[in-house]
Motif scaffolding. Sequence first.
Motif, mmCIF file in Angstrom:
data_model
loop_
_atom_site.group_PDB
_atom_site.id
_atom_site.type_symbol
_atom_site.label_atom_id
_atom_site.label_comp_id
_atom_site.label_asym_id
_atom_site.label_seq_id
_atom_site.Cartn_x
_atom_site.Cartn_y
_atom_site.Cartn_z
ATOM 1 N N PHE A 1 2.891 -3.319 37.929
ATOM 2 C CA PHE A 1 3.167 -1.861 39.107
ATOM 3 C C PHE A 1 2.417 -0.778 38.179
ATOM 4 O O PHE A 1 1.983 0.208 38.101
ATOM 5 N N ARG A 2 2.225 -1.306 37.122
ATOM 6 C CA ARG A 2 1.566 -0.535 35.277
ATOM 7 C C ARG A 2 2.088 0.712 35.562
ATOM 8 O O ARG A 2 1.147 2.549 35.207
ATOM 9 N N GLU B 1 8.625 12.346 24.561
ATOM 10 C CA GLU B 1 7.141 12.849 25.520
ATOM 11 C C GLU B 1 6.052 11.193 25.344
ATOM 12 O O GLU B 1 6.299 10.949 24.912
ATOM 13 N N TYR B 2 5.240 10.545 27.051
ATOM 14 C CA TYR B 2 4.717 9.615 26.996
ATOM 15 C C TYR B 2 3.692 9.948 27.470
ATOM 16 O O TYR B 2 3.824 10.260 28.780
ATOM 17 N N PRO B 3 2.534 9.736 27.612
ATOM 18 C CA PRO B 3 1.106 10.245 27.987
ATOM 19 C C PRO B 3 1.204 9.121 29.502
ATOM 20 O O PRO B 3 1.641 8.459 29.185
ATOM 21 N N ALA B 4 0.904 9.816 30.476
ATOM 22 C CA ALA B 4 0.390 9.088 31.276
ATOM 23 C C ALA B 4 -0.595 9.004 31.118
ATOM 24 O O ALA B 4 -1.997 9.257 30.785
ATOM 25 N N ALA B 5 -1.678 7.350 31.996
ATOM 26 C CA ALA B 5 -2.466 7.067 31.864
ATOM 27 C C ALA B 5 -3.439 7.985 32.452
ATOM 28 O O ALA B 5 -5.013 7.769 32.696
ATOM 29 N N MET C 1 -2.963 15.372 38.800
ATOM 30 C CA MET C 1 -1.646 14.905 37.433
ATOM 31 C C MET C 1 -0.787 13.842 38.110
ATOM 32 O O MET C 1 -0.300 14.169 39.136
ATOM 33 N N THR C 2 -0.316 12.961 38.318
ATOM 34 C CA THR C 2 0.482 11.722 37.908
ATOM 35 C C THR C 2 0.754 10.613 36.472
ATOM 36 O O THR C 2 -0.507 10.803 36.318
ATOM 37 N N GLY C 3 2.426 10.503 37.493
ATOM 38 C CA GLY C 3 2.692 10.087 35.829
ATOM 39 C C GLY C 3 3.370 8.374 36.850
ATOM 40 O O GLY C 3 3.497 8.650 38.697
ATOM 41 N N ARG C 4 3.582 7.821 36.391
ATOM 42 C CA ARG C 4 4.202 6.111 36.609
ATOM 43 C C ARG C 4 5.429 6.052 36.353
ATOM 44 O O ARG C 4 5.722 5.584 34.726
ATOM 45 N N VAL C 5 6.483 5.565 36.317
ATOM 46 C CA VAL C 5 8.287 5.054 36.273
ATOM 47 C C VAL C 5 8.432 4.584 36.989
ATOM 48 O O VAL C 5 8.811 3.731 37.740
ATOM 49 N N PHE C 6 8.796 3.540 35.916
ATOM 50 C CA PHE C 6 9.717 1.999 36.846
ATOM 51 C C PHE C 6 10.832 2.097 36.218
ATOM 52 O O PHE C 6 10.824 2.037 34.867
ATOM 53 N N HIS C 7 11.634 2.128 37.301
ATOM 54 C CA HIS C 7 13.385 2.077 37.139
ATOM 55 C C HIS C 7 13.982 0.985 37.039
ATOM 56 O O HIS C 7 14.226 0.751 38.257
#
Length: 438
Positions: free
Chosen positions: A40-41, A126-130, A1-7
């Motif tokens: 980065f998506r 909450e935001y679902p990861a790809a 399980m991984t998620g991506r955050v662009f900051h």
Amino acid sequence: MTGRVFHTSDWHLGRQIGRHRRDAEFDAVLAEIVEIAADFRPDLIVHSGDLFDSSRPGLDDIVRAAQTLRRLEQVAPVVVVAGNHDTRNVLTFLEFILNDMGRQDRTQARVRFATDARPDGLLIAEYPAADGESTIRIGALPYLHPNRFAYDFADPATATAAYAERMRAVQADVHQRLTSGARPDHLLVFAAHLFVEGAVPSRSEKPISIADDYAVVAGALPGVVYGALGHIHKPQAITSAPFPAYYAGSPLQLDFGEINDTKSVVLAEIAPGREPRITTEPLTSGRRLVKLEGTLDEIAQRAGRVGDAWVKAVVKAEASNPHLGETLQKMLPEATLVIIDEIRPGAANRVLDRSAAAEELPGVDELLRSYLDDRGTSGVGLDRVMAAFGALCDEPDPEAPSPCCEETLLSAAIAGSGLDGIDRSGLLTAIPSPEGVR
């Protein structure tokens, strides 16, 4: 399980350097930010505060922010945290514009704003990861001015506690709401605009907002998988935090205190139970800020390497040079001179007591030059003003003729000196004869 955050953070749209606007630079760096985000998506884009430099941004800057956020929302959902330069009304208006003029459900909007730190107003989303297996759950804490505690929070004890202690209680509330009901597939992210103890400021921040009394203890931050921090303009990791926390920093060098800062955005790949993979992607848009210091000869030796840049020149000279700005501009034809400081030996410790050292008092022209330079008029513009001032000083004033004999006589009478010492030869001829008096 991984998620991506662009900051990203601290855009400070509308920020000038001296008297110069930087619209083209902001357009370029915002386009670069959108491009990096698209490559980065991410599953979520976080802006950790200070969209604007002013609490009353101009229309151009509001449009620039709206257009950029619209482009970013096409990449991924966006959460914007209010900073100390932002106001709730401006961000609410932006939300209204981006939310199809208020016709969409706010909870389903692609761009959401965290403007309220009160318990019933906190943004928990909450935001679902790809990957389809995890969900990013974010708790956002906008900037809290110390005065806000007196009327926004019910507990009277918080009104007299130290700022850091009060913030600890607020953060604990954010953490409690963030973790309440969290599932194993939730990736917890904390976003905030605040000054964390141990952070290194760039000194382009408002000085009062980075005073020691406003520093929040890093250990008091919620234990989450990533902390997206804003407020400090120098990109950096907060190593003292009990979880990975980063200041994304400002995308442009905002003043000459940041000339050595490499600006960037943060790309975070997060997963439960392991260290996130953090990458800082440098931003290359915008003109360089360069400080030149030395004699004119020493500056001339470096001038060829400056090119297109914003320049602060600190010139060491034995005597005042009325054409200093013009001389420097010829040395630096591609640069924009923002600040020119002329440093002369002993000038800083000049004696201002006329009875003690009359020759040391600065002249009116020198005082005017110093005043205009402090107010942002420098370079060739300052030279032209001083030349015009000199020309005016050399012209006789038609409104101030020499005193006439009657004025001289009256002045002497008022002073109680009678006519002693007054030249009567011209005086008597100027007094009307009795025949001429009616």
